[in-house]
Design a protein around this motif. Sequence first.
Motif, PDB file in Angstrom:
ATOM      1  N   ALA A 147      44.438  -5.988  58.765  1.00  0.00           N
ATOM      2  CA  ALA A 147      43.602  -6.266  57.604  1.00  0.00           C
ATOM      3  C   ALA A 147      42.641  -7.424  57.862  1.00  0.00           C
ATOM      4  N   HIS A 148      43.029  -8.335  58.750  1.00  0.00           N
ATOM      5  CA  HIS A 148      42.155  -9.463  59.045  1.00  0.00           C
ATOM      6  C   HIS A 148      40.973  -9.051  59.926  1.00  0.00           C
ATOM      7  N   GLU A 149      41.000  -7.832  60.459  1.00  0.00           N
ATOM      8  CA  GLU A 149      39.922  -7.360  61.332  1.00  0.00           C
ATOM      9  C   GLU A 149      39.063  -6.294  60.681  1.00  0.00           C
ATOM     10  N   ILE A 150      39.210  -6.099  59.374  1.00  0.00           N
ATOM     11  CA  ILE A 150      38.488  -5.013  58.712  1.00  0.00           C
ATOM     12  C   ILE A 150      36.968  -5.220  58.770  1.00  0.00           C
ATOM     13  N   LEU A 151      36.535  -6.463  58.619  1.00  0.00           N
ATOM     14  CA  LEU A 151      35.090  -6.721  58.693  1.00  0.00           C
ATOM     15  C   LEU A 151      34.572  -6.488  60.107  1.00  0.00           C
ATOM     16  N   LYS A 152      35.360  -6.867  61.109  1.00  0.00           N
ATOM     17  CA  LYS A 152      34.954  -6.653  62.502  1.00  0.00           C
ATOM     18  C   LYS A 152      34.862  -5.146  62.811  1.00  0.00           C
ATOM     19  N   CYS A 153      35.840  -4.376  62.265  1.00  0.00           N
ATOM     20  CA  CYS A 153      35.801  -2.922  62.463  1.00  0.00           C
ATOM     21  C   CYS A 153      34.563  -2.309  61.812  1.00  0.00           C
ATOM     22  N   GLU A 154      34.213  -2.837  60.637  1.00  0.00           N
ATOM     23  CA  GLU A 154      33.011  -2.337  59.963  1.00  0.00           C
ATOM     24  C   GLU A 154      31.770  -2.656  60.776  1.00  0.00           C
ATOM     25  N   GLU A 155      31.711  -3.840  61.380  1.00  0.00           N
ATOM     26  CA  GLU A 155      30.570  -4.205  62.229  1.00  0.00           C
ATOM     27  C   GLU A 155      30.535  -3.343  63.484  1.00  0.00           C
ATOM     28  N   ASP A 156      31.736  -3.082  64.072  1.00  0.00           N
ATOM     29  CA  ASP A 156      31.772  -2.227  65.269  1.00  0.00           C
ATOM     30  C   ASP A 156      31.308  -0.814  64.943  1.00  0.00           C
ATOM     31  N   ARG A 157      31.709  -0.301  63.754  1.00  0.00           N
ATOM     32  CA  ARG A 157      31.264   1.042  63.376  1.00  0.00           C
ATOM     33  C   ARG A 157      29.752   1.081  63.183  1.00  0.00           C
ATOM     34  N   LEU A 158      29.206   0.054  62.561  1.00  0.00           N
ATOM     35  CA  LEU A 158      27.763   0.012  62.344  1.00  0.00           C
ATOM     36  C   LEU A 158      27.011  -0.055  63.670  1.00  0.00           C
ATOM     37  N   GLU A 159      27.542  -0.892  64.591  1.00  0.00           N
ATOM     38  CA  GLU A 159      26.911  -0.982  65.919  1.00  0.00           C
ATOM     39  C   GLU A 159      27.008   0.355  66.664  1.00  0.00           C
ATOM     40  N   HIS A 160      28.177   1.016  66.530  1.00  0.00           N
ATOM     41  CA  HIS A 160      28.359   2.310  67.177  1.00  0.00           C
ATOM     42  C   HIS A 160      27.369   3.325  66.637  1.00  0.00           C
ATOM     43  N   GLU A 161      27.211   3.363  65.293  1.00  0.00           N
ATOM     44  CA  GLU A 161      26.318   4.354  64.699  1.00  0.00           C
ATOM     45  C   GLU A 161      24.867   4.098  65.043  1.00  0.00           C
ATOM     46  N   GLN A 162      24.499   2.867  65.286  1.00  0.00           N
ATOM     47  CA  GLN A 162      23.104   2.547  65.588  1.00  0.00           C
ATOM     48  C   GLN A 162      22.768   2.609  67.076  1.00  0.00           C
ATOM     49  N   GLU A 163      23.778   2.340  67.941  1.00  0.00           N
ATOM     50  CA  GLU A 163      23.467   2.176  69.357  1.00  0.00           C
ATOM     51  C   GLU A 163      24.173   3.181  70.277  1.00  0.00           C
ATOM     52  N   MET A 164      25.387   3.657  69.945  1.00  0.00           N
ATOM     53  CA  MET A 164      26.178   4.406  70.912  1.00  0.00           C
ATOM     54  C   MET A 164      26.562   5.805  70.477  1.00  0.00           C
ATOM     55  N   CYS A 165      26.546   6.124  69.203  1.00  0.00           N
ATOM     56  CA  CYS A 165      26.999   7.427  68.742  1.00  0.00           C
ATOM     57  C   CYS A 165      26.090   8.532  69.294  1.00  0.00           C
ATOM     58  N   PRO A 166      26.679   9.581  69.888  1.00  0.00           N
ATOM     59  CA  PRO A 166      25.834  10.658  70.432  1.00  0.00           C
ATOM     60  C   PRO A 166      25.111  11.460  69.329  1.00  0.00           C
TER      61      PRO A 166
END
Length: 291
Positions: A267-286
């Motif tokens: 639960a303490h990493e939920i914001l980091k996971c949200e940032e990683d998902r956003l970065e993935h969707e903008q930069e790495m998602c096929p």
Amino acid sequence: EKRAQAEAQVLLDEKKAAQDEILRLTLVASADAAGMDAVAFKAQQEGISLLEAEKAIEEENKSRPVTEGAIVTVEEEFEASIAEAKRRVELEKQQRRDAIEAKGKDEAAREAWLSKREDAVTSPRTKARRKLLRLLYKATRRQNQGYVICEWGCGQWCVIGREKTFHEKESCAKRIMPCLLGCGCRMREEQWLEIPDEEMAFEEPRNRQQIHEQDECPKRLIPCERRCGEFVAADKLEHHMACLCIKRPFPPIRCRLGCGELFAGGAHEILKCEEDRLEHEQEMCPRRMVR
């Protein structure tokens, strides 16, 4: 005749002065036991306010003549009176204890002598009856002296009043004591302090109270298993780990573009996971939109 009357009056005055001094020392000792200082003591005795008592003491100190030594103030006299009262009270207590102990020794020696004389000239049946009668006599005598037997069943005789109350609440080995952590477990003090046989093999064996508080009590504090830094009562650990722990897992979040990538953690990493998902969707998602 007049001379005899004068001498009698002097003796009465001296006796009254001695009684007044004893009363004063007793009051001083009571004031010290109650935590009062010289100002509060004077205010209570004369029925004035603390401010008026303080001014009166200052005026008394100023009006005292200066001797060869230091000036003796009212506060110093009060402290000296306290010391004298404590010494007198302790002396009287010791004298009473010595008198009671001496009387008890005399009675015990007399009873032993009588018992020896009686047992030597009687039959076994009469000997047993006399032994029972002596026990009843001792119990009756103690009751007449104000003694009662401990209600917890330890067998000790105590004087009715403060001594009995203190013994039954603070010192009796058979009194019922609850767990100090508040779990509701109750045992006799002698049971709490008992050392089990399996603990004797260790260099520092623990008694039952220590074992209970360290290993068994549901109210003992234990660290969170996820090492979040919190110490929780053992009976509330599951609730803490499921609902309150900052490191408890949360349902993984998926990539919103549909590639199937998952982002999970505590639960303490939920914001980091949200940032990683956003970065993935903008930069790495096929499946991201590109120009």
